[in-house]
Motif scaffolding. Structure first.
Motif, PDB file in Angstrom:
ATOM      1  N   LEU A  25      85.089  90.022 -45.396  1.00 30.41           N
ATOM      2  CA  LEU A  25      84.548  91.560 -45.654  1.00 30.41           C
ATOM      3  C   LEU A  25      83.177  91.992 -46.520  1.00 30.41           C
ATOM      4  O   LEU A  25      83.219  93.001 -47.181  1.00 30.41           O
ATOM      5  CB  LEU A  25      85.265  91.791 -46.487  1.00 30.41           C
ATOM      6  N   ILE A  26      81.957  91.522 -45.386  1.00 34.63           N
ATOM      7  CA  ILE A  26      80.498  91.655 -46.703  1.00 34.63           C
ATOM      8  C   ILE A  26      80.725  92.838 -45.449  1.00 34.63           C
ATOM      9  O   ILE A  26      80.563  93.203 -44.472  1.00 34.63           O
ATOM     10  CB  ILE A  26      79.456  90.734 -46.039  1.00 34.63           C
ATOM     11  N   GLY A  27      79.165  94.015 -46.043  1.00 35.11           N
ATOM     12  CA  GLY A  27      78.897  95.020 -45.667  1.00 35.11           C
ATOM     13  C   GLY A  27      77.789  94.057 -44.748  1.00 35.11           C
ATOM     14  O   GLY A  27      77.525  93.140 -44.701  1.00 35.11           O
ATOM     15  N   TYR A  28      77.582  95.373 -43.391  1.00 40.97           N
ATOM     16  CA  TYR A  28      76.495  95.157 -42.794  1.00 40.97           C
ATOM     17  C   TYR A  28      75.307  95.739 -42.653  1.00 40.97           C
ATOM     18  O   TYR A  28      74.299  95.706 -41.940  1.00 40.97           O
ATOM     19  CB  TYR A  28      77.538  95.421 -41.356  1.00 40.97           C
ATOM     20  N   GLY A  29      75.669  95.925 -44.087  1.00 39.63           N
ATOM     21  CA  GLY A  29      74.148  97.236 -44.414  1.00 39.63           C
ATOM     22  C   GLY A  29      73.430  98.583 -43.177  1.00 39.63           C
ATOM     23  O   GLY A  29      72.321  98.597 -42.472  1.00 39.63           O
ATOM     24  N   ALA A  30      74.457  98.620 -41.850  1.00 35.32           N
ATOM     25  CA  ALA A  30      74.294  99.772 -40.737  1.00 35.32           C
ATOM     26  C   ALA A  30      73.590 101.014 -41.176  1.00 35.32           C
ATOM     27  O   ALA A  30      74.798 101.488 -41.972  1.00 35.32           O
ATOM     28  CB  ALA A  30      75.103  99.615 -40.141  1.00 35.32           C
ATOM     29  N   ALA A  31      73.035 101.840 -40.788  1.00 33.32           N
ATOM     30  CA  ALA A  31      72.637 103.195 -39.812  1.00 33.32           C
ATOM     31  C   ALA A  31      73.559 103.441 -39.450  1.00 33.32           C
ATOM     32  O   ALA A  31      73.409 102.907 -38.821  1.00 33.32           O
ATOM     33  CB  ALA A  31      71.100 103.581 -40.621  1.00 33.32           C
ATOM     34  N   ARG A  32      74.691 104.946 -39.897  1.00 37.19           N
ATOM     35  CA  ARG A  32      74.881 105.050 -38.623  1.00 37.19           C
ATOM     36  C   ARG A  32      74.876 105.900 -37.227  1.00 37.19           C
ATOM     37  O   ARG A  32      75.458 107.232 -37.328  1.00 37.19           O
ATOM     38  CB  ARG A  32      76.490 105.197 -39.035  1.00 37.19           C
ATOM     39  N   LYS A  33      73.120 105.842 -37.648  1.00 34.97           N
ATOM     40  CA  LYS A  33      72.687 107.137 -36.655  1.00 34.97           C
ATOM     41  C   LYS A  33      71.694 106.471 -36.075  1.00 34.97           C
ATOM     42  O   LYS A  33      70.756 105.182 -36.914  1.00 34.97           O
ATOM     43  CB  LYS A  33      71.685 107.981 -37.416  1.00 34.97           C
ATOM     44  N   LEU A  34      71.093 106.749 -35.384  1.00 38.74           N
ATOM     45  CA  LEU A  34      69.033 106.263 -35.129  1.00 38.74           C
ATOM     46  C   LEU A  34      68.161 106.200 -35.571  1.00 38.74           C
ATOM     47  O   LEU A  34      68.164 107.804 -36.176  1.00 38.74           O
ATOM     48  CB  LEU A  34      69.513 106.626 -32.903  1.00 38.74           C
ATOM     49  N   ALA A  36      63.762  97.069 -35.673  1.00 33.42           N
ATOM     50  CA  ALA A  36      64.394  96.471 -37.135  1.00 33.42           C
ATOM     51  C   ALA A  36      65.493  97.363 -37.693  1.00 33.42           C
ATOM     52  O   ALA A  36      66.390  96.523 -37.708  1.00 33.42           O
ATOM     53  CB  ALA A  36      63.563  95.937 -37.848  1.00 33.42           C
ATOM     54  N   GLU A  37      65.292  98.920 -37.485  1.00 35.36           N
ATOM     55  CA  GLU A  37      66.286  99.456 -38.243  1.00 35.36           C
ATOM     56  C   GLU A  37      67.914  99.472 -37.401  1.00 35.36           C
ATOM     57  O   GLU A  37      68.823  99.329 -38.060  1.00 35.36           O
ATOM     58  CB  GLU A  37      65.840 100.953 -38.888  1.00 35.36           C
ATOM     59  N   PHE A  38      66.936  99.043 -35.600  1.00 35.16           N
ATOM     60  CA  PHE A  38      68.474  99.036 -35.778  1.00 35.16           C
ATOM     61  C   PHE A  38      69.239  98.343 -34.995  1.00 35.16           C
ATOM     62  O   PHE A  38      70.438  97.936 -35.494  1.00 35.16           O
ATOM     63  CB  PHE A  38      68.092  99.886 -33.889  1.00 35.16           C
ATOM     64  N   ALA A  39      68.532  96.875 -35.260  1.00 40.10           N
ATOM     65  CA  ALA A  39      69.455  96.004 -34.631  1.00 40.10           C
ATOM     66  C   ALA A  39      69.656  95.122 -36.061  1.00 40.10           C
ATOM     67  O   ALA A  39      70.243  94.416 -35.987  1.00 40.10           O
ATOM     68  CB  ALA A  39      68.075  94.868 -34.139  1.00 40.10           C
ATOM     69  N   ARG A  40      68.953  95.601 -37.818  1.00 38.91           N
ATOM     70  CA  ARG A  40      69.509  95.217 -38.260  1.00 38.91           C
ATOM     71  C   ARG A  40      71.119  94.792 -39.021  1.00 38.91           C
ATOM     72  O   ARG A  40      71.970  93.188 -38.900  1.00 38.91           O
ATOM     73  CB  ARG A  40      69.091  95.699 -39.350  1.00 38.91           C
ATOM     74  N   PRO A  41      72.194  95.098 -38.336  1.00 37.77           N
ATOM     75  CA  PRO A  41      73.329  95.148 -38.808  1.00 37.77           C
ATOM     76  C   PRO A  41      74.173  93.735 -37.699  1.00 37.77           C
ATOM     77  O   PRO A  41      74.808  93.501 -38.309  1.00 37.77           O
ATOM     78  CB  PRO A  41      74.003  96.159 -38.225  1.00 37.77           C
ATOM     79  N   VAL A  42      73.318  93.500 -36.925  1.00 39.68           N
ATOM     80  CA  VAL A  42      73.761  93.222 -35.372  1.00 39.68           C
ATOM     81  C   VAL A  42      73.942  91.496 -36.321  1.00 39.68           C
ATOM     82  O   VAL A  42      75.238  90.801 -35.696  1.00 39.68           O
ATOM     83  CB  VAL A  42      73.543  93.374 -34.239  1.00 39.68           C
ATOM     84  N   GLY A  60      78.258 105.363 -31.207  1.00 38.01           N
ATOM     85  CA  GLY A  60      77.725 106.030 -32.351  1.00 38.01           C
ATOM     86  C   GLY A  60      76.150 105.782 -31.610  1.00 38.01           C
ATOM     87  O   GLY A  60      76.274 104.456 -30.915  1.00 38.01           O
ATOM     88  N   PRO A  61      75.127 106.189 -32.779  1.00 33.53           N
ATOM     89  CA  PRO A  61      73.864 105.933 -31.787  1.00 33.53           C
ATOM     90  C   PRO A  61      73.595 104.836 -32.084  1.00 33.53           C
ATOM     91  O   PRO A  61      72.159 104.285 -31.441  1.00 33.53           O
ATOM     92  CB  PRO A  61      73.028 107.567 -32.189  1.00 33.53           C
ATOM     93  N   GLY A  62      73.011 103.966 -32.987  1.00 35.58           N
ATOM     94  CA  GLY A  62      72.963 103.216 -33.711  1.00 35.58           C
ATOM     95  C   GLY A  62      73.251 101.748 -33.797  1.00 35.58           C
ATOM     96  O   GLY A  62      74.047 101.994 -33.452  1.00 35.58           O
ATOM     97  N   GLY A  63      72.978 101.391 -34.596  1.00 36.62           N
ATOM     98  CA  GLY A  63      73.255  99.248 -34.419  1.00 36.62           C
ATOM     99  C   GLY A  63      74.235  99.214 -35.049  1.00 36.62           C
ATOM    100  O   GLY A  63      75.025  98.305 -34.520  1.00 36.62           O
ATOM    101  N   PHE A  64      75.084  99.986 -35.619  1.00 33.74           N
ATOM    102  CA  PHE A  64      76.139  99.929 -36.520  1.00 33.74           C
ATOM    103  C   PHE A  64      77.511  99.307 -34.664  1.00 33.74           C
ATOM    104  O   PHE A  64      78.360  98.316 -35.786  1.00 33.74           O
ATOM    105  CB  PHE A  64      76.623 101.408 -37.139  1.00 33.74           C
ATOM    106  N   ASP A  65      77.761  99.852 -34.209  1.00 31.90           N
ATOM    107  CA  ASP A  65      78.861  99.709 -33.032  1.00 31.90           C
ATOM    108  C   ASP A  65      78.450  98.500 -31.783  1.00 31.90           C
ATOM    109  O   ASP A  65      79.414  98.113 -31.610  1.00 31.90           O
ATOM    110  CB  ASP A  65      78.692 101.072 -31.980  1.00 31.90           C
ATOM    111  N   VAL A  66      77.044  98.664 -31.680  1.00 29.12           N
ATOM    112  CA  VAL A  66      76.376  97.309 -31.510  1.00 29.12           C
ATOM    113  C   VAL A  66      77.257  96.266 -32.022  1.00 29.12           C
ATOM    114  O   VAL A  66      77.565  95.463 -31.603  1.00 29.12           O
ATOM    115  CB  VAL A  66      75.238  97.234 -31.017  1.00 29.12           C
ATOM    116  N   ALA A  67      76.604  96.083 -33.123  1.00 25.61           N
ATOM    117  CA  ALA A  67      77.493  95.582 -34.100  1.00 25.61           C
ATOM    118  C   ALA A  67      78.890  94.943 -33.959  1.00 25.61           C
ATOM    119  O   ALA A  67      79.426  93.598 -34.099  1.00 25.61           O
ATOM    120  CB  ALA A  67      77.135  95.310 -35.629  1.00 25.61           C
TER     121      ALA A  67
END
Length: 257
Positions: free
Chosen positions: A89-98, A108-114, A154-161
């Protein structure tokens, strides 16, 4: 009790969802081993559990560090004799926007949570637990955050993760099912909660995604307590037929068709 005599490891146990899961697992009879990066929050959770008569042990670690994770799980198995449940249950550190391309760190910001969500942390924690579960021929590995086929990404990397996490879950399930190990993802419509699951929190319910409450068929948002209750059932022997699957705990925000 649903988890009587079970041994559970919980990563990100100091966050608002991890805290609820740890308390519920312990209340249902599990011996819980809590891991995270902030000792003070872990100790707070452990104190609550012990004051209620449960058993809890804390360890400060980075769930993205292979040596830390391996040593932690080996230590749990050595002390308790086995590992029955592993919940990352660790946090993904994801920005939920592009991110803005002009920011200079767009890729780097987009891919970070993946890699945090799937390629690295979940791979490490699952593998460490599976080594001990295979020997016993049983075990449950849980994750939180699978998307719905009908939900808008969403447009950020969160949903990709989240998509990457589901791909990893399917891969692990295929490999581990033959050993009696169940791999299950719990899905919730509260994307903000998933994005910050490993952060320090009070365990209270968040508001969830913008617009989610307007479309909720049940007019509810899944709380940490709701997620913990579902996870407890899934981790128990009563759900032994529930394997290689996702469990929808979104109160209808995510529609599975």
């Amino acid at each position: 009790m649903l988890l009587e005599n079970k041994v559970a490891v919980i990563y990100g146990a100091g966050g608002r969802i991890g805290r609820a899961v740890a308390r519920t697992f312990a209340r249902e009879g599990a011996e819980v081993f809590l891991a995270g990066r902030t000792r003070a929050t872990l100790d707070d959770v452990a104190d609550e559990i012990r004051s209620a008569g449960g058993t809890a042990v804390t360890t400060r670690l980075d769930a993205r560090d292979e040596k830390d994770v391996t040593a932690f799980v080996d230590g749990v198995a050595g002390r308790a004799g086995r590992v029955d449940i592993s919940f990352n249950l660790i946090g993904y550190g994801a920005a939920r926007k592009l991110p803005k391309p002009s920011a200079g760190h767009f890729a780097a910001e987009f891919a970070r949570p993946v890699p945090t969500a799937a390629t690295w942390s979940h791979f490490l924690t699952t593998g460490a637990a599976a080594r001990h579960m295979v020997v016993r021929g049983s075990g449950v590995i849980l994750a939180l955050g699978g998307p719905s086929p009908t939900s808008a990404a969403g447009p950020g990397g969160f949903d990709v993760a989240l998509d990457a996490l589901e791909g990893l879950r399917r891969q692990w399930a295929t490999q581990l099912d033959r050993y009696g190990i169940r791999v299950v993802t719990l899905k919730t419509g509260d994307g903000d909660a998933i994005a910050s699951i490993g952060e320090t929190g009070t365990g209270e319910a968040g508001r969830g995604d913008a617009g989610v409450e307007e479309t909720q068929p049940l007019s509810l948002t899944a709380t940490p307590a709701d997620i913990a209750a579902a996870a407890t059932l899934v981790a128990s022997d009563r759900a032994r037929a529930m394997a290689s699957a996702t469990v929808n705990v979104s109160c209808g925000a995510l529609v599975d068709l």
